[in-house]
Design a protein around this motif. Structure first.
Motif, PDB file in Angstrom:
ATOM      1  N   LYS A 620       0.349  -1.250  -0.046  1.00 41.47           N
ATOM      2  CA  LYS A 620       0.159  -0.062  -0.072  1.00 41.47           C
ATOM      3  C   LYS A 620       0.615   1.600   0.199  1.00 41.47           C
ATOM      4  CE  LYS A 620      -4.474   1.834   1.466  1.00 41.47           C
ATOM      5  NZ  LYS A 620      -5.516   2.084   2.148  1.00 41.47           N
ATOM      6  N   ALA A 621       1.628   0.910   0.739  1.00 37.73           N
ATOM      7  CA  ALA A 621       2.369   2.213   1.023  1.00 37.73           C
ATOM      8  C   ALA A 621       3.881   2.641  -0.452  1.00 37.73           C
ATOM      9  CB  ALA A 621       3.563   2.058   2.041  1.00 37.73           C
ATOM     10  N   THR A 622       3.773   1.669  -1.111  1.00 38.88           N
ATOM     11  CA  THR A 622       4.773   1.864  -2.697  1.00 38.88           C
ATOM     12  C   THR A 622       3.779   2.020  -3.697  1.00 38.88           C
ATOM     13  OG1 THR A 622       5.070  -0.874  -2.936  1.00 38.88           O
ATOM     14  CG2 THR A 622       6.735   1.031  -1.764  1.00 38.88           C
ATOM     15  N   PHE A 749      -0.528   5.740   6.473  1.00 40.51           N
ATOM     16  CA  PHE A 749      -0.188   6.222   5.168  1.00 40.51           C
ATOM     17  C   PHE A 749      -1.096   7.896   4.774  1.00 40.51           C
ATOM     18  CE2 PHE A 749      -2.105   1.710   5.497  1.00 40.51           C
ATOM     19  CZ  PHE A 749      -0.531   1.338   4.829  1.00 40.51           C
ATOM     20  N   ASP A 750      -1.506   8.609   5.213  1.00 40.81           N
ATOM     21  CA  ASP A 750      -1.717   9.591   5.257  1.00 40.81           C
ATOM     22  C   ASP A 750       0.019  11.071   5.223  1.00 40.81           C
ATOM     23  OD1 ASP A 750      -4.013   9.958   5.307  1.00 40.81           O
ATOM     24  OD2 ASP A 750      -4.346  10.041   6.492  1.00 40.81           O
ATOM     25  N   ASP A 751       0.642  10.269   6.328  1.00 45.87           N
ATOM     26  CA  ASP A 751       2.439  10.834   5.978  1.00 45.87           C
ATOM     27  C   ASP A 751       2.984  10.182   4.935  1.00 45.87           C
ATOM     28  OD1 ASP A 751       2.055  12.201   8.331  1.00 45.87           O
ATOM     29  OD2 ASP A 751       2.561  10.427   9.359  1.00 45.87           O
ATOM     30  N   ILE A 752       2.763   9.043   4.369  1.00 45.05           N
ATOM     31  CA  ILE A 752       3.423   8.081   3.560  1.00 45.05           C
ATOM     32  C   ILE A 752       3.109   9.704   1.798  1.00 45.05           C
ATOM     33  CG2 ILE A 752       3.766   6.372   2.292  1.00 45.05           C
ATOM     34  CD1 ILE A 752       3.434   4.639   4.116  1.00 45.05           C
ATOM     35  N   GLU A 753       2.270   9.179   2.214  1.00 45.22           N
ATOM     36  CA  GLU A 753       1.067  10.582   0.777  1.00 45.22           C
ATOM     37  C   GLU A 753       2.322  11.602   1.236  1.00 45.22           C
ATOM     38  OE1 GLU A 753      -0.404   9.958  -1.384  1.00 45.22           O
ATOM     39  OE2 GLU A 753       0.123   8.331  -1.256  1.00 45.22           O
ATOM     40  N   LYS A 754       2.644  12.680   2.012  1.00 47.88           N
ATOM     41  CA  LYS A 754       2.971  13.814   2.075  1.00 47.88           C
ATOM     42  C   LYS A 754       4.448  13.304   1.432  1.00 47.88           C
ATOM     43  CE  LYS A 754       1.193  15.017   5.516  1.00 47.88           C
ATOM     44  NZ  LYS A 754       1.164  15.484   7.328  1.00 47.88           N
ATOM     45  N   LEU A 755       4.782  11.935   1.652  1.00 50.17           N
ATOM     46  CA  LEU A 755       6.696  12.007   1.154  1.00 50.17           C
ATOM     47  C   LEU A 755       6.110  11.538  -0.793  1.00 50.17           C
ATOM     48  CD1 LEU A 755       7.877   9.478   3.286  1.00 50.17           C
ATOM     49  CD2 LEU A 755       8.675  10.890   3.529  1.00 50.17           C
ATOM     50  N   HIS A 756       5.272  10.755  -1.208  1.00 50.74           N
ATOM     51  CA  HIS A 756       5.073  10.707  -2.375  1.00 50.74           C
ATOM     52  C   HIS A 756       4.869  12.047  -3.255  1.00 50.74           C
ATOM     53  CE1 HIS A 756       3.954   6.635  -3.295  1.00 50.74           C
ATOM     54  NE2 HIS A 756       3.254   6.206  -1.876  1.00 50.74           N
ATOM     55  N   VAL A 803       8.832   7.213  -8.194  1.00 51.42           N
ATOM     56  CA  VAL A 803       8.727   6.916  -7.391  1.00 51.42           C
ATOM     57  C   VAL A 803       8.405   6.610  -5.768  1.00 51.42           C
ATOM     58  CG1 VAL A 803       6.813   8.350  -6.161  1.00 51.42           C
ATOM     59  CG2 VAL A 803       6.983   8.687  -8.621  1.00 51.42           C
ATOM     60  N   SER A 804       8.519   4.843  -6.532  1.00 57.77           N
ATOM     61  CA  SER A 804       8.237   4.168  -5.148  1.00 57.77           C
ATOM     62  C   SER A 804       9.302   3.711  -4.791  1.00 57.77           C
ATOM     63  CB  SER A 804       6.881   3.496  -5.884  1.00 57.77           C
ATOM     64  OG  SER A 804       5.770   2.824  -5.917  1.00 57.77           O
ATOM     65  N   THR A 805      10.506   3.848  -6.117  1.00 58.20           N
ATOM     66  CA  THR A 805      12.341   3.199  -5.805  1.00 58.20           C
ATOM     67  C   THR A 805      12.383   4.547  -4.832  1.00 58.20           C
ATOM     68  OG1 THR A 805      12.110   2.134  -8.029  1.00 58.20           O
ATOM     69  CG2 THR A 805      13.672   2.630  -6.994  1.00 58.20           C
ATOM     70  N   VAL A 806      12.307   5.536  -5.749  1.00 62.52           N
ATOM     71  CA  VAL A 806      13.086   6.978  -4.775  1.00 62.52           C
ATOM     72  C   VAL A 806      12.234   6.040  -3.466  1.00 62.52           C
ATOM     73  CG1 VAL A 806      13.310   9.141  -4.768  1.00 62.52           C
ATOM     74  CG2 VAL A 806      13.783   7.858  -6.537  1.00 62.52           C
ATOM     75  N   LEU A 807      11.619   6.078  -2.832  1.00 61.72           N
ATOM     76  CA  LEU A 807      10.684   6.142  -1.849  1.00 61.72           C
ATOM     77  C   LEU A 807      11.623   4.893  -1.085  1.00 61.72           C
ATOM     78  CD1 LEU A 807       9.047   7.072   0.282  1.00 61.72           C
ATOM     79  CD2 LEU A 807       7.148   5.331  -0.700  1.00 61.72           C
ATOM     80  N   ASN A 808      11.846   4.139  -1.624  1.00 62.93           N
ATOM     81  CA  ASN A 808      12.131   2.848  -1.297  1.00 62.93           C
ATOM     82  C   ASN A 808      13.084   3.193  -0.945  1.00 62.93           C
ATOM     83  OD1 ASN A 808      11.119   0.424  -3.915  1.00 62.93           O
ATOM     84  ND2 ASN A 808      10.453   0.969  -1.528  1.00 62.93           N
ATOM     85  N   LEU A 809      14.359   4.086  -1.413  1.00 64.41           N
ATOM     86  CA  LEU A 809      16.147   4.224  -1.424  1.00 64.41           C
ATOM     87  C   LEU A 809      15.960   5.861  -0.232  1.00 64.41           C
ATOM     88  CD1 LEU A 809      17.119   4.734  -4.661  1.00 64.41           C
ATOM     89  CD2 LEU A 809      17.907   2.608  -3.432  1.00 64.41           C
ATOM     90  N   TYR A 810      14.789   6.346  -0.342  1.00 61.57           N
ATOM     91  CA  TYR A 810      14.754   7.493   0.876  1.00 61.57           C
ATOM     92  C   TYR A 810      14.144   6.713   2.279  1.00 61.57           C
ATOM     93  CZ  TYR A 810      13.909  11.734   2.701  1.00 61.57           C
ATOM     94  OH  TYR A 810      13.796  13.379   2.669  1.00 61.57           O
ATOM     95  N   LEU A 811      13.450   5.527   2.688  1.00 65.71           N
ATOM     96  CA  LEU A 811      12.810   5.643   3.493  1.00 65.71           C
ATOM     97  C   LEU A 811      14.242   4.488   3.995  1.00 65.71           C
ATOM     98  CD1 LEU A 811       9.642   4.536   3.316  1.00 65.71           C
ATOM     99  CD2 LEU A 811      10.420   5.911   4.654  1.00 65.71           C
TER     100      LEU A 811
END
Length: 1007
Positions: A620-622, A749-756, A803-811
């Protein structure tokens, strides 16, 4: 003596020397039988779903002001929040947030919990008529067939209680006549203890015989020999019945009786045993009917039979045969086990604290002497002994949640509405541990019952027998028995334990309605039952690895420690081996335990084990895209591209090293600005590590004062904490349920949307400014690749994957590395001699001015060993990210079917005794040879192994080394609390092990 966070968990009674009962603990047995009655389960699920819907509908129509309480889940209520072995501890903790009158739900049953002396006294004493109802506990209802004193309400209860109290008093309960019976029985007890001739023995059944014989005299008019085989069998049945009733599975019956009545299990054996007690009682009643003289009643049964005869023509009488049988069963069960358990616990206390035993014996010798039999009048002369006996009862807290009361009509209490049908829990545990009434509530302290002159003093908060009209009918008898038996024993014997006082564990085994399982999932029972039935049917066709039996719908959830499930898995592997099967809900997991099994799977059979488990939280996060969660062709394309791109930008090479060295200067400057004042290093370290990732991915670093940047880092930290919490892991088991409910997962999940949103804005900026011939960072390279493959229908270079790979690397690149450095600082503050040794080595090899580089590792073997040992002990991802069987796998002679989640238990490798000399303690020597040179260890797998090992491993190693050496080169780190107050155990430990946070002092070194 006791940790209030954990509660008391089991009265230990082992063999004793010189007549000493101690700790012979029988472990709580949880046994689940396999279930093949599909139609029954389907019906059960359907009925539950309908019942929940009707309950919810009814609640919405009735406007009532319920007491506050924690939010619950449909079908489950607050079950998942309760400690199944000590739910009263959870309730006490919740009352700090919701007050002394609060509402919870166990399944669909509403409970109102009363906490603290004031609330309980006000309800049970001052509003006694409202709170006299007794809850219809299914286990007790079935055991008594709905009859008898304990479970009754209304006119039946009034008639039976009035009759029972007056009859027992007529036979001397609380008076001189009863005292003589107890003194006579104490002589039998003393003789039997004396016969052990100072050899070790288990006092359990000896005390049960003694106490039960007093009840038998009252009820049956006779006592039994301690060698009577039939009598001993009955006592064993009583003990087993109460243990099962107090177990988590016994409480499952109270929540779902309609389901368990249709299934096999331990409850069936328990009810069969109770039937034997029924038969014994009915045989005794038959004997009484044949021999009784109505003019000269011998006991309770004679009196009841006489009353039954007198009222045989009264249509509304409650003096009927069924009430006689069940009331005798009530007296026989309650009157035997609770009092004998209290005496057994008292002996354990006295062996634990021999000085208290000696003080009591001196007092007894002075007041009574060695020969005269004690009597109740002697209490006045034995204030210390009386105080100890009271304190034993307070600390034992034998029924911490009382037997539940019941709202037989709507009740208004303290401005709240308690609707008819609500179960009411007077939390006696809260009264017996209330700091307002007890100086040291969590310790054994007889001074609680003594005044300054050493005289006995009462305490109104002493309520082990509850209060009000539903208080225990045998209270005066129990007090008399405990006093006379204890004084008689101490008058003649000194009790010791062969193991020594220090090995006596006073944690009692609670006998309480409220020992409830943490999780009992039955909502959507129709769908899940069909899934379980299909799974069970499928299991019979394949050779799965062995594993513990599970429950329908729940699997093995109840067996796992929700805060550290990997600990339970490691324990289970001792029974089921290094490859085992468990179920989380209906999801099958195969767990790999130990270095050999994990290496064989992930390295030697790499192609079979490259699948990544579709963890619902990550999916769901990605949004199902990106590197971390992907499989097949998507994973291959993204991994190959990511590795080559990061290497092009210097990951693991000299170019990246310069970035890290530059960032270390910013970190040193920021730490220096604290001027040796205490500070929380969490955000500083997150900024530092994140900036390295930001340079790689976004082509820029951020100021440590950038509010937007700091906000994003806080989101990352909160997200990882939620993922690692029990509720986060619950989402991974039941996402379909939690997606329909409120809760912390929505905020996460709202917070993760901010990262997105942040990432998408950065991508947009790159699209507007990039030069394809001169890529600045990972995003530029990906966008270039995306442009090149835009006409390729099978390409994975699409915007969502970026988007999701950058999120993976960033997290991953921010939190894990910064957490490791934070933990390292805690270790060094706890062990300052290790910190000093590292600094000496750094000073010798590098000096105070030169910036460290990766080449210096060869000259810093001890420093390198400490850093490796920090990573081993932290064990940051103890269960790894789960792998997944993308096809049927054959491994070590077992079948692992497609769709199985696979857990490489990295925790087991990093704690394996075969590979580490002292696996459970911090020891840098694990990575040093006899000459002090650094040595590798093949079982060092914090980044996992094989094709799914962390893509940023070389970057993380470089960061940890360079940042740690830079900090130690310039600062000495201490904790204001002192080394002894640093706790290295993790604060969260499930998905990730997250260390506790401490304020630190960084004192600049004088070089």
């Amino acid at each position: 003596m006791h940790d209030p966070k954990h509660g008391w968990e089991g009265t230990d009674v082992s063999h004793v020397t010189a007549f000493s009962p101690t700790n012979n603990t029988e472990e709580d047995r949880q046994q689940t039988d396999s279930m093949d009655v599909c139609s029954t389960l389907v019906l059960a699920g359907l009925v539950l779903t309908v019942l929940w819907w009707r309950t919810a509908k009814r609640r919405s129509k009735v406007q009532v002001r319920l007491p506050p309480g924690p939010p619950g889940l449909p079908g489950l209520g607050n079950l998942l929040q309760l400690d199944r072995h000590a739910p009263f501890v959870t309730l006490l903790r919740l009352s700090a947030s919701y007050g002394p009158v609060m509402t919870l739900y166990v399944g669909t049953q509403r409970l109102v919990v009363l906490v603290g002396y004031d609330a309980i006294k006000e309800a049970l004493v001052e509003h006694a008529d409202d709170f006299t109802g007794r809850a219809p506990l299914p286990f007790l209802v079935k055991a008594t067939k709905g009859y008898g004193l304990v479970i009754s309400n209304g006119e039946r209860w009034k008639q039976l209680r009035r009759f029972t109290l007056s009859t027992l008093r007529d036979f001397g309960m609380g008076r001189k006549g009863m005292e003589e019976w107890i003194k006579e029985e104490s002589r039998h007890l003393v003789d039997r203890v004396n016969s052990t001739k100072a050899s070790s023995f288990d006092p359990t059944f000896l005390l049960s015989c003694t106490v039960s014989n007093v009840i038998c005299c009252l009820v049956f008019g006779e006592r039994f020999s301690y060698d009577d085989g039939f009598f001993l069998t009955l006592l064993k049945i009583i003990s087993q019945t109460l243990k099962y009733f107090s177990s988590p599975m016994g409480q499952v019956y109270n929540i779902f009786p309609w389901l368990l009545d249709r299934l096999p299990g331990r409850h069936r054996a328990a009810f069969d045993d109770i039937e034997k007690l029924h038969k014994f009682i009915m045989d005794k009643i038959q004997e009484h009917q044949e021999t009784m003289d109505p003019n000269s009643p011998r006991d309770y049964i004679d009196c009841f039979l006489t009353k039954l005869k007198q009222e045989q023509d009264n249509a509304t009488t409650e003096f009927i045969h069924k009430n006689l049988v069940s009331t005798v069963l009530n007296l026989f069960l309650a009157g035997t086990e609770t009092t004998s358990t209290t005496i057994r616990f008292a002996l354990s206390v006295l062996m634990k604290y021999p000085n208290i035993q000696e003080h009591m014996q001196q007092e007894i010798d002075t007041a009574i002497g060695p020969e005269r039999c004690p009597n109740m009048e002697d209490r006045k002369s034995l204030p210390f002994t009386d105080a100890v006996i009271h304190e034993v009862q307070r600390l034992l807290d034998i029924v911490p949640m009382s037997l539940p009361h019941y709202a037989v009509h709507d009740i208004s209490f303290r401005g709240y509405d308690i609707p008819q049908g609500t179960m009411i829990i007077p939390l006696l545990h809260s009264v017996l541990r209330e700091e307002q009434h007890w100086d040291t509530p969590w310790s054994f302290n007889p001074q609680h019952f003594l005044d300054l002159n050493g005289n006995f003093k009462k305490n109104p908060a002493f309520l082990p027998f509850s209060a009000g009209k539903r208080a225990c009918v045998g209270e005066s008898l129990a007090r008399m028995e405990i006093f006379l038996f204890m004084v008689s024993l101490l008058q003649r014997f000194t009790f010791t334990c062969p193991l020594g006082p220090e090995n006596i564990d006073l944690s009692p085994e609670y006998s309480s309605f409220a020992s409830l399982p943490r999780t009992t999932l039955v909502l959507a029972g129709l769908v899940l039952t069909l899934l379980w039935w299909w799974t069970a049917k499928y299991r019979s066709k394949v050779r799965l690895p062995p594993g513990p039996p599970g429950l329908p719908l729940l699997g093995n959830l109840l067996q796992l420690d929700r805060r550290a499930p990997f600990v339970t898995l490691l324990k289970l592997s001792a029974s089921y081996g290094p490859v085992m099967t468990i179920y989380m809900g209906t999801q099958r997991l195969v767990v790999l335990v130990g270095y050999d099994a994990i290496k064989e799977a992930l390295v030697e059979h790499a192609d079979d084990f490259t699948g990544r488990g579709p963890l619902p939280l990550l999916v769901k996060a990605t949004k199902g895209y990106g590197l971390a969660i992907s499989n097949g062709e998507r994973w291959r394309q993204l991994r190959r591209f990511t590795l080559s791109t990061l290497r092009d930008f210097g990951m693991g090479r000299k170019g990246m090293e310069e970035w890290i060295k530059e960032e270390s200067r910013h970190l040193v400057d920021r730490v220096n600005s604290t001027k040796a004042s205490p500070f929380d290093p969490t955000l500083y370290l997150s900024c530092t590590v994140s900036n390295v990732i930001c340079c790689l991915v976004f082509g820029e670093r951020f100021s440590y004062d950038d509010d937007n940047f700091l906000s994003l880092l806080k989101i990352i930290s909160k997200t990882i904490k939620y993922f690692s919490s029990p509720m986060g892991q619950l989402y991974n088991v039941f996402p379909w349920l939690l997606d329909r409910l409120p809760g912390r997962h929505r905020a996460a999940f709202d917070d993760i949307e901010k990262l997105h949103k942040f990432i998408m804005e950065k991508i947009q900026e790159h699209q507007e400014t990039m030069d394809p011939n001169s890529p600045r960072d990972y995003i530029d390279c990906f966008l270039t690749k995306l442009k090149q493959e835009q006409d390729n229908a099978t390409t994975e270079f699409i915007h969502k994957n970026l988007v999701s790979t950058v999120l993976n690397l960033y997290l991953a690149g921010t939190e894990t590395t910064s957490t490791t450095i934070r933990f390292a600082l805690s270790v060094l503050m706890k062990y300052p001699n290790i910190q000093e040794h590292m600094q000496q080595e750094i000073d010798t090899a590098i000096g105070p001015e030169r910036c460290p580089n990766m080449e210096d590792r060869k000259s810093l073997p001890f420093t390198d060993a400490v850093i490796h040992e920090v990573q081993r002990l932290l064990d940051i991802v103890p269960m790894s990210l789960p792998h997944y069987a993308l096809h049927d796998i054959s491994f070590r002679g077992y079948d692992i079917p497609q769709g199985t989640m696979i857990i490489p238990l990295l925790h087991s490798v990093l704690r394996e005794e075969q590979h580490w000399d002292t696996p459970w303690s911090f020891n840098p020597q694990h990575f040093l040879d006899l000459n002090g040179n650094f040595k590798k260890n093949p079982a060092f797998l914090p980044f996992s192994a094989g094709k799914r090992a962390c893509v940023g491993e070389s970057l993380a190693r470089m960061e940890i080394f360079l940042f740690m050496v830079s900090l130690l080169q310039r600062f000495t780190f201490t904790c204001p609390l002192g080394p002894e107050n640093i706790d290295l155990s993790p604060e969260y430990s499930s998905f990730a092990s997250l260390p506790r946070t401490y304020h630190i002092v960084a004192t600049p070194r004088q070089n």
